[in-house]
Design a protein around this motif. Sequence first.
Motif, short mmCIF file in Angstrom:
data_model
loop_
_atom_site.label_atom_id
_atom_site.label_comp_id
_atom_site.label_asym_id
_atom_site.label_seq_id
_atom_site.Cartn_x
_atom_site.Cartn_y
_atom_site.Cartn_z
N PHE A 1 16.75 8.24 67.26
CA PHE A 1 16.43 7.31 68.35
C PHE A 1 17.39 6.11 68.34
N GLY A 2 17.69 5.61 69.54
CA GLY A 2 18.47 4.39 69.66
C GLY A 2 19.91 4.51 69.21
N GLY A 3 20.49 5.70 69.37
CA GLY A 3 21.82 5.94 68.83
C GLY A 3 22.90 5.07 69.43
N ALA A 4 22.85 4.81 70.73
CA ALA A 4 23.88 3.97 71.35
C ALA A 4 23.79 2.54 70.86
N ILE A 5 22.56 2.05 70.68
CA ILE A 5 22.37 0.68 70.18
C ILE A 5 22.85 0.58 68.74
N ASN A 6 22.51 1.56 67.93
CA ASN A 6 22.94 1.53 66.53
C ASN A 6 24.46 1.55 66.41
N ALA A 7 25.11 2.34 67.25
CA ALA A 7 26.57 2.39 67.22
C ALA A 7 27.17 1.05 67.60
N ALA A 8 26.59 0.41 68.62
CA ALA A 8 27.09 -0.90 69.04
C ALA A 8 26.86 -1.95 67.96
N LEU A 9 25.71 -1.90 67.29
CA LEU A 9 25.44 -2.83 66.20
C LEU A 9 26.42 -2.62 65.05
N PHE A 10 26.78 -1.37 64.78
CA PHE A 10 27.78 -1.09 63.76
C PHE A 10 29.10 -1.76 64.12
N LEU A 11 29.56 -1.57 65.34
CA LEU A 11 30.84 -2.16 65.76
C LEU A 11 30.78 -3.67 65.73
N GLU A 12 29.64 -4.23 66.10
CA GLU A 12 29.53 -5.69 66.14
C GLU A 12 29.76 -6.31 64.77
N ALA A 13 29.49 -5.58 63.71
CA ALA A 13 29.69 -6.10 62.36
C ALA A 13 31.16 -6.41 62.08
#
Length: 455
Positions: A394-406
């Motif tokens: 669940f929430g794969g697009a959000i998790n990917a964006a949070l990863f990049l934001e780091a």
Amino acid sequence: MPEDSRVTAIEPVLIKNYPAWLEAQPEPLVRWLQDSGFKPTHRAHCLLPPYADEVSRVLVTLEDADDIWGLGDLPYRLPEGDYLLKDMQGATLARLSTGWGLGAYRFQRYKAAKRVPACLRIEQTAVYEAVAREIAACSLVRDLINTPAEDMGPTQLAAAARELADEFKAGCEVIVGDQLLSRGYPAIHAVGRASVHPPRLIDLRWGSTEHPTLVLVGKGVCFDSGGLDLKNASGMRHMKKDMGGAAHVLGLARMVMAHRLPVNLRVLVPAVENAVSGDAFRPGDIIRTRKGLTVEIENTDAEGRLVLCDALAEAAQDKPALIVDFATLTGAARVALGTELPGFFTRSEALAKGVSGAGERTQDPLWRLPLFDDYRYQLESPVADLLNCSTSPFGGAINAALFLEAFVPPEIEWLHVDLMAWNLRARPGRPRGGEAMGLRALFAYLNMRFGDGDA
């Protein structure tokens, strides 16, 4: 009405105005429309024969004269020849002409089209130049994505970037293979090292340092097998398009340079093939990144964010006014929004509002998705700073964006676009295959922010 009888006039008529228009026509033309069974529906057209001292013309009925796709299917539905929009100018002419030009596109590298498209003349120089810039950029994006990996691997993608740089007198450096390790891009190297086509980082620069710095970052995975976490056959079929983010930033760079936008432009494209070999990176590996953060590999098919994180860390070194990345990053974004609506992420309310508004104005929509901090726990690793993806479905697009934001400092404005870059169906102006999504919207936003606002 054009004086040249070899040019056929196109006469758009709003559906609401059609009864009055019809009443003003000579009786023979009224009978012609009745006998041909013409119905004034949206984007319907009918060839009208010459009458009295007039030449042939094409009637097109539209719900909205500003519908960019109003003429999008006419290049291949009308007979070959030259056409001219009657009594049309300015923004409306530009919109309809852009839709026509995008509809005239066909990918012909391996198979010639059965016919040439009908040609729309644009006699207003400023409109022609603006439309030509958009068509050239979108066609570049489509061509790059449509070309299979055999002919559009990391080497060829770098060559396309160099060709673009040469055209606009920009600089272009390419860091290849083990140079990525010595220059400090370990994540890009890790993802691409298994391929016989060495990974590389493409770095294009254009403009003056006196202007605000704009950095565009594009995911350039020229083919994605999934790595050791191998995709199935259907999942791999269209993975030539996994460099769609790279194609978009090159297309956007073309628009910026052709328009001479007053920015200090930098374009970063990590170009790799995610292949399977004895040297492939593995689930459970821990990879160091350019920023110094360590990443535990949960799944080798979440490789796009790994190449992007090194490029984003490099982009931040310039302390730019704005970083924009494009990536065919997650299937989760397609599940959330479908294949025809790109999602975007940003912390900046002003940036989000500006991009959404530009999408509406250009009829090139994007939809904002949330950077929901409560999901960060899904990227926690017991042995590294981050997991490259969550174990949750669940929430794969959000998790990917949070990863990049780091990998982007919080003080730098950043926009992440997660897109399909591919049309599964043909629509007016949008043939099946590789597609530029959000490109015109992003340029319109950049032009409003950094330029004169007149695209």
